[in-house]
Scaffold this active site. Structure first.
Site, short mmCIF file in Angstrom:
data_model
loop_
_atom_site.label_atom_id
_atom_site.label_comp_id
_atom_site.label_asym_id
_atom_site.label_seq_id
_atom_site.Cartn_x
_atom_site.Cartn_y
_atom_site.Cartn_z
N LYS A 1 0.85 -1.21 0.00
CA LYS A 1 0.00 0.00 0.00
C LYS A 1 0.88 1.26 0.00
O LYS A 1 0.68 2.17 -0.80
CB LYS A 1 -0.93 0.02 1.23
CG LYS A 1 -1.83 -1.21 1.36
CD LYS A 1 -2.75 -1.14 2.55
CE LYS A 1 -2.06 -1.16 3.91
NZ LYS A 1 -1.38 -2.43 4.23
N ARG B 1 -9.59 0.97 8.80
CA ARG B 1 -9.28 -0.42 9.16
C ARG B 1 -10.40 -1.06 9.95
O ARG B 1 -10.28 -2.24 10.33
CB ARG B 1 -8.03 -0.44 10.02
CG ARG B 1 -6.74 -0.65 9.24
CD ARG B 1 -5.62 -0.43 10.22
NE ARG B 1 -4.50 -1.30 10.01
CZ ARG B 1 -3.37 -0.92 9.41
NH1 ARG B 1 -3.25 0.29 8.92
NH2 ARG B 1 -2.37 -1.75 9.31
N ARG C 1 11.85 -6.35 5.21
CA ARG C 1 11.86 -4.90 4.97
C ARG C 1 12.89 -4.21 5.86
O ARG C 1 13.01 -4.50 7.05
CB ARG C 1 10.45 -4.34 5.26
CG ARG C 1 10.40 -2.84 5.18
CD ARG C 1 9.00 -2.30 5.18
NE ARG C 1 8.14 -2.89 6.19
CZ ARG C 1 6.83 -2.68 6.21
NH1 ARG C 1 6.24 -1.95 5.29
NH2 ARG C 1 6.09 -3.24 7.15
N ARG D 1 11.64 -2.13 11.28
CA ARG D 1 10.50 -1.71 12.09
C ARG D 1 10.29 -2.73 13.20
O ARG D 1 10.38 -3.94 12.99
CB ARG D 1 9.25 -1.66 11.20
CG ARG D 1 8.83 -0.27 10.85
CD ARG D 1 7.77 -0.25 9.78
NE ARG D 1 6.49 -0.87 10.16
CZ ARG D 1 5.40 -0.78 9.42
NH1 ARG D 1 5.40 -0.11 8.29
NH2 ARG D 1 4.28 -1.35 9.80
N ARG E 1 -0.49 -9.25 12.85
CA ARG E 1 -1.07 -8.15 12.06
C ARG E 1 -1.97 -8.71 10.97
O ARG E 1 -3.00 -8.13 10.64
CB ARG E 1 0.06 -7.29 11.47
CG ARG E 1 0.71 -6.40 12.52
CD ARG E 1 2.10 -5.94 12.13
NE ARG E 1 2.15 -5.15 10.93
CZ ARG E 1 3.27 -4.96 10.22
NH1 ARG E 1 4.40 -5.52 10.59
NH2 ARG E 1 3.23 -4.23 9.15
P1 AP5 Z 1 4.81 -1.67 1.87
O1 AP5 Z 1 4.58 -0.83 0.67
O2 AP5 Z 1 5.47 -1.04 3.05
O3 AP5 Z 1 3.44 -2.37 2.30
P2 AP5 Z 1 2.25 -1.81 3.17
O4 AP5 Z 1 1.02 -2.49 2.66
O5 AP5 Z 1 2.26 -0.31 3.20
O6 AP5 Z 1 2.71 -2.44 4.55
P3 AP5 Z 1 2.77 -1.89 6.01
O7 AP5 Z 1 3.50 -2.94 6.79
O8 AP5 Z 1 3.30 -0.51 6.09
O9 AP5 Z 1 1.26 -1.90 6.33
P4 AP5 Z 1 0.57 -2.03 7.65
O10 AP5 Z 1 -0.80 -1.84 7.19
O11 AP5 Z 1 0.79 -3.19 8.51
O12 AP5 Z 1 1.33 -0.91 8.49
P5 AP5 Z 1 0.84 0.48 9.00
O13 AP5 Z 1 2.03 1.33 9.06
O14 AP5 Z 1 -0.36 0.95 8.24
O15 AP5 Z 1 5.62 -2.97 1.41
C1 AP5 Z 1 6.05 -3.96 2.36
C2 AP5 Z 1 7.37 -4.59 1.89
O16 AP5 Z 1 7.14 -5.29 0.68
C3 AP5 Z 1 8.49 -3.56 1.58
O17 AP5 Z 1 9.71 -4.12 1.95
C4 AP5 Z 1 8.38 -3.37 0.07
O18 AP5 Z 1 9.61 -3.00 -0.49
C5 AP5 Z 1 7.96 -4.77 -0.38
N1 AP5 Z 1 7.14 -4.77 -1.59
C6 AP5 Z 1 6.13 -3.91 -1.92
N2 AP5 Z 1 5.59 -4.25 -3.12
C7 AP5 Z 1 6.28 -5.36 -3.54
C8 AP5 Z 1 6.19 -6.19 -4.70
N3 AP5 Z 1 5.31 -5.94 -5.67
N4 AP5 Z 1 7.05 -7.24 -4.79
C9 AP5 Z 1 7.98 -7.49 -3.81
N5 AP5 Z 1 8.11 -6.72 -2.68
C10 AP5 Z 1 7.26 -5.68 -2.56
O19 AP5 Z 1 0.33 0.12 10.46
C11 AP5 Z 1 1.20 -0.28 11.51
C12 AP5 Z 1 0.42 -0.35 12.81
O20 AP5 Z 1 -0.12 0.94 13.15
C13 AP5 Z 1 -0.80 -1.28 12.80
O21 AP5 Z 1 -0.44 -2.62 13.07
C14 AP5 Z 1 -1.65 -0.65 13.91
O22 AP5 Z 1 -1.17 -0.98 15.19
C15 AP5 Z 1 -1.43 0.85 13.72
N6 AP5 Z 1 -2.41 1.46 12.80
C16 AP5 Z 1 -2.12 2.07 11.60
N7 AP5 Z 1 -3.25 2.52 11.02
C17 AP5 Z 1 -4.27 2.22 11.87
C18 AP5 Z 1 -5.67 2.40 11.80
N8 AP5 Z 1 -6.27 2.99 10.73
N9 AP5 Z 1 -6.42 1.95 12.85
C19 AP5 Z 1 -5.86 1.36 13.92
N10 AP5 Z 1 -4.52 1.13 14.04
C20 AP5 Z 1 -3.73 1.55 13.01
#
Ligand code: AP5
Length: 207
Positions: free
Chosen positions: A13, A88, A127, A153, A164
């Site tokens: 994402k 979410r 990552r 991270r 997660r």
């Molecule tokens: P990346 O692009 O970082 O993926 P992402 O979907 O953004 O993953 P995140 O881990 O950031 O998402 P998340 O939803 O768990 O974390 P968030 O920060 O929102 O890609 C991931 C990896 O894959 C990278 O290494 C990239 O290079 C690689 N990659 C990408 N595309 C690829 C491809 N095509 N092929 C190969 N490799 C590829 O949330 C973290 C925490 O915050 C949550 O657990 C929760 O505690 C809290 N939180 C955040 N938002 C909320 C909310 N709305 N409500 C409640 N709690 C929340």
């Protein structure tokens, strides 16, 4: 345009949102990034976020919605936004509808980036981030050049990645019917080269 990039942790994402920002002239709004910035500042609010984030649990809706309300009313988001990691929960989706309605807007598309659990765990645990430049790497697919100092991270361990993913299935997947009922959902395959995935997303966006 107001666009939601929807998918499990590590689906890409954030990676894809950054690629769409320049093409569409609207900002990426990542609740995870906003929370990590707050945590890094050392504030009390940041510490409260960390209690949930470090365990792979969702931060309570009221805190997230307040954060989003502040961000969404900033000037750069006046013509739209790419929502990454939000909403979410169904409560967050309903709150987003109300926030956008107050601004005379509505969600135009929800793009689901589809990636299976095994691939997710591999992506997330591999990552790495360069704090200095903000660039992201992956130890197998995109290793950091020699000499570049990277960190991992805290929630990118195998155990927390599974937690997660479980949280995504239990709390976040139920958000989809909210948007399916409005005919707004398109699913794209999230596996493949970054350019291929971007092309698939662009193909389903409203013109
Ligand atoms: P990346 O692009 O970082 O993926 P992402 O979907 O953004 O993953 P995140 O881990 O950031 O998402 P998340 O939803 O768990 O974390 P968030 O920060 O929102 O890609 C991931 C990896 O894959 C990278 O290494 C990239 O290079 C690689 N990659 C990408 N595309 C690829 C491809 N095509 N092929 C190969 N490799 C590829 O949330 C973290 C925490 O915050 C949550 O657990 C929760 O505690 C809290 N939180 C955040 N938002 C909320 C909310 N709305 N409500 C409640 N709690 C929340």
């Amino acid at each position: 345009m107001d666009l939601i990039l929807f998918g499990p942790p590590g689906a890409g994402k954030g990676t894809q949102a950054k690629r769409l920002v320049a093409a569409h002239g609207i900002p990426q709004i990542s609740t995870g990034d906003l929370m990590r910035a707050e945590r890094k500042s050392g504030s009390e609010l940041g510490k409260r976020f960390d209690e949930y984030m470090s365990q792979g649990k969702l931060v309570p809706d009221a805190m997230v919605i307040e954060l989003m309300e502040k961000r969404l009313t900033q000037d750069d988001a006046k013509d739209g936004a790419i929502f990454d990691g939000f909403p979410r929960t169904v409560a967050q989706a309903e709150a987003l509808d109300s926030l956008l309605a107050k601004l005379g807007r509505k969600i135009d598309k929800v793009v689901v980036i589809d990636v299976a659990r095994e691939e997710i765990v591999e992506r997330v645990t591999g990552r790495r981030l360069c704090e200095e430049t903000g660039r992201e790497y992956h130890i197998r697919y995109n290793p950091p050049p020699p000499g570049v100092k990277v960190t991992q991270r805290g929630d990118d361990t195998e155990e927390t990645a599974h937690k997660r993913y479980d949280t995504f299935e239990q709390n976040t997947l139920p958000v989809l019917p909210h948007y399916e009922a409005k005919g707004l959902v398109a699913k794209v395959n999230g596996v493949g080269a970054l350019d291929e995935v971007t092309t698939r997303i662009e193909a389903v966006l409203p013109s």
